[in-house]
Design a protein around this motif. Sequence first.
Motif, mmCIF file in Angstrom:
data_model
loop_
_atom_site.group_PDB
_atom_site.id
_atom_site.type_symbol
_atom_site.label_atom_id
_atom_site.label_comp_id
_atom_site.label_asym_id
_atom_site.label_seq_id
_atom_site.Cartn_x
_atom_site.Cartn_y
_atom_site.Cartn_z
ATOM 1 N N GLY A 46 -30.252 21.201 31.284
ATOM 2 C CA GLY A 46 -30.266 20.802 29.812
ATOM 3 C C GLY A 46 -31.189 18.898 29.622
ATOM 4 N N ILE A 47 -30.758 18.967 28.635
ATOM 5 C CA ILE A 47 -31.700 16.877 28.440
ATOM 6 C C ILE A 47 -31.621 16.297 29.373
ATOM 7 C CG2 ILE A 47 -31.555 15.480 26.464
ATOM 8 C CD1 ILE A 47 -31.954 17.817 25.357
ATOM 9 N N GLY A 63 -23.979 11.539 25.002
ATOM 10 C CA GLY A 63 -23.390 10.930 23.709
ATOM 11 C C GLY A 63 -22.119 12.391 22.947
ATOM 12 N N ASP A 64 -22.674 12.816 23.177
ATOM 13 C CA ASP A 64 -22.428 14.312 22.281
ATOM 14 C C ASP A 64 -20.584 13.879 22.709
ATOM 15 O OD1 ASP A 64 -24.528 14.879 21.173
ATOM 16 O OD2 ASP A 64 -24.497 16.619 21.333
ATOM 17 N N LEU A 115 -22.010 12.695 28.641
ATOM 18 C CA LEU A 115 -22.132 11.557 29.474
ATOM 19 C C LEU A 115 -24.093 12.223 29.452
ATOM 20 C CD1 LEU A 115 -20.036 8.503 30.282
ATOM 21 C CD2 LEU A 115 -21.453 8.880 27.718
ATOM 22 N N ASN A 116 -23.926 13.286 30.644
ATOM 23 C CA ASN A 116 -24.803 13.916 31.766
ATOM 24 C C ASN A 116 -24.262 15.684 31.164
ATOM 25 O OD1 ASN A 116 -26.000 15.001 33.331
ATOM 26 N ND2 ASN A 116 -26.051 13.203 34.781
ATOM 27 N N THR A 117 -26.531 16.150 30.377
ATOM 28 C CA THR A 117 -25.579 17.734 30.145
ATOM 29 C C THR A 117 -25.881 18.200 31.509
ATOM 30 O OG1 THR A 117 -27.784 17.793 29.944
ATOM 31 C CG2 THR A 117 -26.348 17.507 27.804
ATOM 32 N N ALA A 142 -12.932 9.590 24.128
ATOM 33 C CA ALA A 142 -12.700 10.672 23.624
ATOM 34 C C ALA A 142 -11.701 10.578 24.904
ATOM 35 C CB ALA A 142 -13.786 11.295 24.346
ATOM 36 N N ASP A 143 -10.716 12.203 25.030
ATOM 37 C CA ASP A 143 -9.734 11.837 26.283
ATOM 38 C C ASP A 143 -10.408 11.836 27.592
ATOM 39 O OD1 ASP A 143 -7.836 12.752 23.833
ATOM 40 O OD2 ASP A 143 -8.345 14.689 24.616
#
Length: 509
Positions: A283-284, A341-342, A355-357, A442-443
């Motif tokens: 991915g990215i 970051g999503d 943090l890592n796609t 996030a969780d």
Amino acid sequence: MKVKQTTQDLEKYKGDMLVYFVHQQNKKVPACDNKLVQDTMKLAFKAGDFSGREGEILLFYPSGKGKLQAKRILVVGLVMAEETAAINGVAAADVWRENYRKAGGRVSETALKTKAEKILIVVPEPFILEKQDEVECLTEGLILGAYQFKKYKKTKEEDDPGASIAEIQIFTEKAEKNILQGLNRGRIAALSACAARDMANEPGNVWTPASFAEFGRKLARTYKLNCKVLSKTDMLRLKMGGILGVNSGSAQPPKMVILEYKTANRNPTLLLVGKGLTFDSGGISLKPPKGMEEMKFDMCGGAAVLGLMQAVGEEKPKGINVVAVVPATENLPGPSALKPGDIITIYGGKTVEVLNTDAEGRLILADALAYGIKQYKPRAVIDLATLTGAVVIGLGHHRTGLLSNNDELARQVMAAGDRSGEPLWRLPLGPEYSKQIKSTVADIKNIGNRSAGTITAAAFLQEFVGDTPWAHLDIAGTAYNFTEKSYVPNKAPSGIGVRTLLELIRNWK
Ligand code: BES
Ligand code: MN
Ligand code: ZN
């Protein structure tokens, strides 16, 4: 390829290859009850060419004037009869099961090289194993060893191995029912693993998430199983943010393929989940180009659980329900792809900071595990995934990584792996590892730090299984490039996991 039992007169067999197995003897000529074979073996032994050691073969061509009519005679060595050394706690019987698989693989390998198409196998006298088990393991090795994937080879090359093996006959003195049963068990196990290899061998442009759905539906039709395929719309409705997130850079719609084998409500359900990432570019968080083509194999977990369902369909085990779930998607970069970051929400509501796609497998498995457990309330859940490069660093290509929240389930999976020649090794879990994936926003987050990569990946999955007994098989090192042996293709997909799961189900308690 046909595999069948026979009691025909060996001396009259006129096929391409007649095969005997012999045990290595301490500094003596191995024994065979056929005189021509014994005499020839003696010459080969004297010449220093053949002592019957495992892996050794003796191939010769009888004149046809003597007592044997076959075109070729092949003698395959087994280890010394006394030598049953158990290592890493593996039982002698399991060592011998593997010996027979390897011997079967050696026969197929030789047949392909010599272009022998019709083969007759003389089953050795029982030693440690019952004859039925010898036949089962030989059959497995023969079929797995005969496997080829030549679909896209349109022009024939000089060094191409023979066409293919057309017929294998398994000779025993008497046609006993239990021998036929051994043959059928071996055949079902091997053909199911070959089905998994077939899926994995298809390139990423051919084997897409839709292919998993098609295969699932085909199995359902053939074996009267129940197949459901969740579409992107279903996933949106169910709020499966993991698989949707990973899929967002891809032009191929995601699928969640669900296959149910149901006996009765009162019986326990075993839930199987397989990672069906049909191509993982990262991915990215793009992977480097070198070796990226291997990421077409990132769907081997999904292939394994569907391959297993083929075996389940054939054998129809009693007293157990089996459900297979394959979350399937590509992982590609693009204008709408998931970004570092999503924050996404997995089925059931837990939030994940991405943090890592490239740590995408755990995201799609999280949705599948949470959904499968909610829907089916299984007695146990097992997932198979090419999940981390770290497991290859830790265990190499020889063992699958096993992580579990339940000692009894872990023990059963380990035992099934040993019996199948697909060994596993357990790694720990624990709060100290789970701490590594705590997020500040996030969780949880989808990567730990560099240390204990295989364990933190499993710790992530553990967040989605609750109290259900669960075992995670990290097959990144074993799904392809598996340890060198005669019945496993070099570099190519091994079909790992199918036979272990089948063995587990056959012995389910
Ligand atoms: N599919 C890969 C894991 C993999 C690596 C399989 C090598 C087979 C061979 C997985 O999606 C992945 O990319 N994992 C990352 C995780 C990391 C970013 C935390 C890895 O292992 O490098
Ligand atoms: Mn990845
Ligand atoms: Zn992956």
